[in-house]
Design a protein around this motif. Structure first.
Motif, PDB file in Angstrom:
ATOM      1  N   ASP A 109       0.578  -1.261   0.599  1.00  0.00           N
ATOM      2  CA  ASP A 109      -0.020  -0.078   0.009  1.00  0.00           C
ATOM      3  C   ASP A 109       0.780   0.948   0.621  1.00  0.00           C
ATOM      4  OD1 ASP A 109      -1.196   1.775   0.936  1.00  0.00           O
ATOM      5  OD2 ASP A 109      -3.162   0.988   1.932  1.00  0.00           O
ATOM      6  N   GLU A 110       0.994   1.000  -1.246  1.00  0.00           N
ATOM      7  CA  GLU A 110       2.317   2.887  -1.458  1.00  0.00           C
ATOM      8  C   GLU A 110       1.754   4.105  -0.453  1.00  0.00           C
ATOM      9  OE1 GLU A 110       3.249   5.870  -5.016  1.00  0.00           O
ATOM     10  OE2 GLU A 110       3.243   3.817  -5.561  1.00  0.00           O
ATOM     11  N   ASP A 111       0.823   4.587  -0.329  1.00  0.00           N
ATOM     12  CA  ASP A 111       0.012   5.549   0.385  1.00  0.00           C
ATOM     13  C   ASP A 111       0.370   5.667   2.193  1.00  0.00           C
ATOM     14  OD1 ASP A 111      -1.929   8.430   0.705  1.00  0.00           O
ATOM     15  OD2 ASP A 111      -2.983   6.666   1.905  1.00  0.00           O
ATOM     16  N   LEU A 112       0.071   4.003   2.285  1.00  0.00           N
ATOM     17  CA  LEU A 112       0.582   3.998   3.802  1.00  0.00           C
ATOM     18  C   LEU A 112       1.556   3.541   4.041  1.00  0.00           C
ATOM     19  CD1 LEU A 112      -0.770   2.640   6.506  1.00  0.00           C
ATOM     20  CD2 LEU A 112      -0.737   0.639   5.135  1.00  0.00           C
ATOM     21  N   LEU A 113       2.287   3.447   2.801  1.00  0.00           N
ATOM     22  CA  LEU A 113       4.316   3.400   3.402  1.00  0.00           C
ATOM     23  C   LEU A 113       4.721   4.937   3.401  1.00  0.00           C
ATOM     24  CD1 LEU A 113       6.890   2.029   3.452  1.00  0.00           C
ATOM     25  CD2 LEU A 113       7.059   2.932   0.931  1.00  0.00           C
ATOM     26  N   PHE A 114       4.415   6.084   2.475  1.00  0.00           N
ATOM     27  CA  PHE A 114       4.584   7.820   2.640  1.00  0.00           C
ATOM     28  C   PHE A 114       3.741   7.628   4.384  1.00  0.00           C
ATOM     29  CE2 PHE A 114       6.005   6.426  -1.976  1.00  0.00           C
ATOM     30  CZ  PHE A 114       7.407   6.184  -1.855  1.00  0.00           C
ATOM     31  N   THR A 115       2.326   7.340   3.634  1.00  0.00           N
ATOM     32  CA  THR A 115       2.616   8.294   5.664  1.00  0.00           C
ATOM     33  C   THR A 115       2.629   7.852   6.616  1.00  0.00           C
ATOM     34  OG1 THR A 115       0.297   8.484   4.358  1.00  0.00           O
ATOM     35  CG2 THR A 115      -0.319   8.168   6.476  1.00  0.00           C
ATOM     36  N   ALA A 116       3.505   6.229   6.548  1.00  0.00           N
ATOM     37  CA  ALA A 116       4.235   6.140   8.127  1.00  0.00           C
ATOM     38  C   ALA A 116       5.719   6.982   7.724  1.00  0.00           C
ATOM     39  CB  ALA A 116       4.365   5.117   7.755  1.00  0.00           C
ATOM     40  N   ILE A 117       6.068   6.991   6.912  1.00  0.00           N
ATOM     41  CA  ILE A 117       7.645   7.466   6.912  1.00  0.00           C
ATOM     42  C   ILE A 117       6.876   9.318   6.773  1.00  0.00           C
ATOM     43  CG2 ILE A 117       9.243   8.241   5.077  1.00  0.00           C
ATOM     44  CD1 ILE A 117       9.129   5.179   3.791  1.00  0.00           C
ATOM     45  N   GLU A 118       6.583   9.865   6.661  1.00  0.00           N
ATOM     46  CA  GLU A 118       6.111  11.387   5.950  1.00  0.00           C
ATOM     47  C   GLU A 118       6.251  12.304   8.227  1.00  0.00           C
ATOM     48  OE1 GLU A 118       2.817  12.585   4.463  1.00  0.00           O
ATOM     49  OE2 GLU A 118       4.135  12.214   2.372  1.00  0.00           O
ATOM     50  N   PRO A 119       5.702  11.559   8.783  1.00  0.00           N
ATOM     51  CA  PRO A 119       6.467  12.159   9.937  1.00  0.00           C
ATOM     52  C   PRO A 119       7.167  11.933  11.456  1.00  0.00           C
ATOM     53  CG  PRO A 119       4.554  10.432  10.321  1.00  0.00           C
ATOM     54  CD  PRO A 119       4.827  10.678   8.750  1.00  0.00           C
ATOM     55  N   ASN A 120       8.504  11.023  10.627  1.00  0.00           N
ATOM     56  CA  ASN A 120       9.241   9.985  10.826  1.00  0.00           C
ATOM     57  C   ASN A 120      10.869  11.052  10.132  1.00  0.00           C
ATOM     58  OD1 ASN A 120       8.011   8.253  13.393  1.00  0.00           O
ATOM     59  ND2 ASN A 120       7.574   7.883  11.227  1.00  0.00           N
ATOM     60  N   MET A 121      10.196  11.470   9.280  1.00  0.00           N
ATOM     61  CA  MET A 121      11.385  12.013   9.061  1.00  0.00           C
ATOM     62  C   MET A 121      12.738  12.411   9.367  1.00  0.00           C
ATOM     63  SD  MET A 121      10.209  13.071   4.173  1.00  0.00           S
ATOM     64  CE  MET A 121       9.271  14.302   4.622  1.00  0.00           C
ATOM     65  N   PHE A 138       9.312  10.705  -4.172  1.00  0.00           N
ATOM     66  CA  PHE A 138       9.106  10.854  -2.892  1.00  0.00           C
ATOM     67  C   PHE A 138      10.094  11.078  -2.373  1.00  0.00           C
ATOM     68  CE2 PHE A 138       8.992  10.001   1.783  1.00  0.00           C
ATOM     69  CZ  PHE A 138       7.900  10.118   2.193  1.00  0.00           C
ATOM     70  N   VAL A 139      11.880  10.788  -2.428  1.00  0.00           N
ATOM     71  CA  VAL A 139      13.034  10.910  -2.005  1.00  0.00           C
ATOM     72  C   VAL A 139      13.476  12.342  -3.021  1.00  0.00           C
ATOM     73  CG1 VAL A 139      15.537  10.922  -2.221  1.00  0.00           C
ATOM     74  CG2 VAL A 139      13.689   8.829  -1.584  1.00  0.00           C
ATOM     75  N   GLU A 140      12.936  12.659  -3.875  1.00  0.00           N
ATOM     76  CA  GLU A 140      13.052  14.024  -4.665  1.00  0.00           C
ATOM     77  C   GLU A 140      12.232  14.959  -3.898  1.00  0.00           C
ATOM     78  OE1 GLU A 140      12.184  13.151  -8.846  1.00  0.00           O
ATOM     79  OE2 GLU A 140      14.783  12.962  -9.166  1.00  0.00           O
ATOM     80  N   GLN A 149      15.269  17.563   1.044  1.00  0.00           N
ATOM     81  CA  GLN A 149      15.907  18.308   1.763  1.00  0.00           C
ATOM     82  C   GLN A 149      15.423  18.367   3.486  1.00  0.00           C
ATOM     83  OE1 GLN A 149      14.511  22.038   0.135  1.00  0.00           O
ATOM     84  NE2 GLN A 149      16.087  22.519  -0.670  1.00  0.00           N
ATOM     85  N   VAL A 150      14.721  17.350   4.272  1.00  0.00           N
ATOM     86  CA  VAL A 150      14.047  17.299   4.681  1.00  0.00           C
ATOM     87  C   VAL A 150      14.905  15.241   5.126  1.00  0.00           C
ATOM     88  CG1 VAL A 150      11.901  16.601   6.271  1.00  0.00           C
ATOM     89  CG2 VAL A 150      11.427  18.343   4.243  1.00  0.00           C
ATOM     90  N   LEU A 151      14.416  14.362   4.544  1.00  0.00           N
ATOM     91  CA  LEU A 151      15.016  12.552   4.797  1.00  0.00           C
ATOM     92  C   LEU A 151      16.400  12.768   4.829  1.00  0.00           C
ATOM     93  CD1 LEU A 151      13.285  11.168   1.325  1.00  0.00           C
ATOM     94  CD2 LEU A 151      13.132  10.599   3.975  1.00  0.00           C
ATOM     95  N   ILE A 154      19.381   2.656 -12.475  1.00  0.00           N
ATOM     96  CA  ILE A 154      18.108   3.904 -12.612  1.00  0.00           C
ATOM     97  C   ILE A 154      18.145   5.355 -12.368  1.00  0.00           C
ATOM     98  CG2 ILE A 154      15.653   3.383 -11.898  1.00  0.00           C
ATOM     99  CD1 ILE A 154      15.188   0.836 -10.953  1.00  0.00           C
ATOM    100  N   VAL A 155      19.225   5.283 -11.749  1.00  0.00           N
ATOM    101  CA  VAL A 155      19.907   6.433 -11.374  1.00  0.00           C
ATOM    102  C   VAL A 155      21.221   6.673 -10.839  1.00  0.00           C
ATOM    103  CG1 VAL A 155      17.374   7.439 -10.061  1.00  0.00           C
ATOM    104  CG2 VAL A 155      19.694   6.138  -8.790  1.00  0.00           C
ATOM    105  N   SER A 156      21.979   7.974 -11.324  1.00  0.00           N
ATOM    106  CA  SER A 156      23.544   7.819 -11.033  1.00  0.00           C
ATOM    107  C   SER A 156      23.490   8.816  -9.557  1.00  0.00           C
ATOM    108  CB  SER A 156      23.822   8.849 -12.078  1.00  0.00           C
ATOM    109  OG  SER A 156      23.186  10.011 -12.526  1.00  0.00           O
ATOM    110  N   THR A 157      23.061   9.196  -8.623  1.00  0.00           N
ATOM    111  CA  THR A 157      23.130  10.762  -8.037  1.00  0.00           C
ATOM    112  C   THR A 157      22.597  10.272  -6.961  1.00  0.00           C
ATOM    113  OG1 THR A 157      22.836  11.756  -8.457  1.00  0.00           O
ATOM    114  CG2 THR A 157      25.186  11.931  -9.292  1.00  0.00           C
ATOM    115  N   VAL A 158      22.770   9.991  -5.587  1.00  0.00           N
ATOM    116  CA  VAL A 158      21.613  10.341  -4.481  1.00  0.00           C
ATOM    117  C   VAL A 158      21.039  12.008  -4.471  1.00  0.00           C
ATOM    118  CG1 VAL A 158      21.109  10.215  -1.748  1.00  0.00           C
ATOM    119  CG2 VAL A 158      22.507   8.432  -3.477  1.00  0.00           C
ATOM    120  N   PRO A 159      19.913  12.197  -4.351  1.00  0.00           N
ATOM    121  CA  PRO A 159      19.982  13.678  -4.167  1.00  0.00           C
ATOM    122  C   PRO A 159      19.956  14.237  -2.433  1.00  0.00           C
ATOM    123  CG  PRO A 159      17.429  12.582  -4.687  1.00  0.00           C
ATOM    124  CD  PRO A 159      18.961  11.064  -4.398  1.00  0.00           C
TER     125      PRO A 159
END
Length: 235
Positions: free
Chosen positions: A164-176, A205-207, A211-213, A230-235
């Motif tokens: 559940d993508e929305d649940l995953l990010f909902t759980a992460i956001e208050p903890n970033m 999500f990371v992009e 600045q907060v993660l 898939i990516v070349s650098t970490v933001p």
């Protein structure tokens, strides 16, 4: 103490290795001592003893888990309690009524090995009883207890495409912005795992929140993405 607990204790004592116990306790930084029984041997004990004590209802199964947990004097006994929770035949007994049992194990365990040993059961509850468990996971992601929040973040690790993508990010956001290592690591771990199913969602999500993660969370989240080009650098 229930007969199952007594037999488990005796079986672990018979396999104890004091030298390994000292090393395991030091590695795990555990106040609770170890027997020095390796994970495959703990599982062998479970496979030998569990069939002798079949459970026909949810209450008996939960009581047995809690008895193993609460009577534990050595850490391996708590691993056995978690192995009992994972027995496939007893998944039918996992209902929202089981959540307080898992909460006790997570809050009382209060370390990554014991917490991470039970989070897949939360994922199963989420799958089987979504309407009831989903809001509980959201609530857990916002409580004061670090280990409940960690569990909420990583409880979908085994769900792959069914995450559940929305649940995953909902759980992460208050903890970033949490400075706790085990929260930052969990955030990265959860996103890295989900990147195998939906890399674009993790990148977005990371992009959006780079600045907060924390650097640790971003590094962990991008490990597979970097490896696969898939990516070349970490933001």
């Amino acid at each position: 103490m229930l007969p199952l607990t007594a037999e488990i204790k005796a079986a672990l004592i018979a396999r104890a290795d004091p030298d390994k116990a000292i090393k395991a306790r030091a590695y795990m930084k555990s106040e609770m001592p170890f027997h020095g029984v390796a994970a495959p041997d703990v599982m062998a004990v479970c496979k030998a003893v569990f069939p002798q004590y079949p459970f026909l209802d949810q209450r008996a199964w939960q009581d047995a888990m809690l008895d193993l947990w609460r009577c534990a004097e050595f850490r391996e006994e708590r691993y056995v309690a978690e192995n009992l929770a994972a027995v496939r035949a007893y998944r039918i007994f996992q209902t929202p009524k089981t959540l307080p049992v898992y909460r006790e194990m997570i809050v009382d365990g209060a370390w990554w090995d014991l917490v991470d040993g039970i989070v897949n059961r939360l994922g199963e509850l989420l799958t089987d009883h979504n309407k009831v468990i989903r809001p509980k996971v959201v609530a857990w992601s916002r409580v004061r207890n670090v280990w409940q929040r960690r569990a909420a973040i990583i409880c979908q690790l085994k769900l792959k495409q069914a995450t559940d993508e929305d649940l995953l990010f909902t759980a992460i956001e208050p903890n970033m912005q949490d400075a706790e290592f085990f929260i930052r690591k969990a955030i990265g771990w959860a996103m890295r795992t989900y990147s195998n199913s939906n890399p674009e969602a993790v990148i977005r999500f990371v992009e959006r929140h780079h600045q907060v993660l924390s650097p640790l969370s971003k590094k962990e989240a991008y490990k597979t993405l970097l490896k696969n080009g898939i990516v070349s650098t970490v933001p």
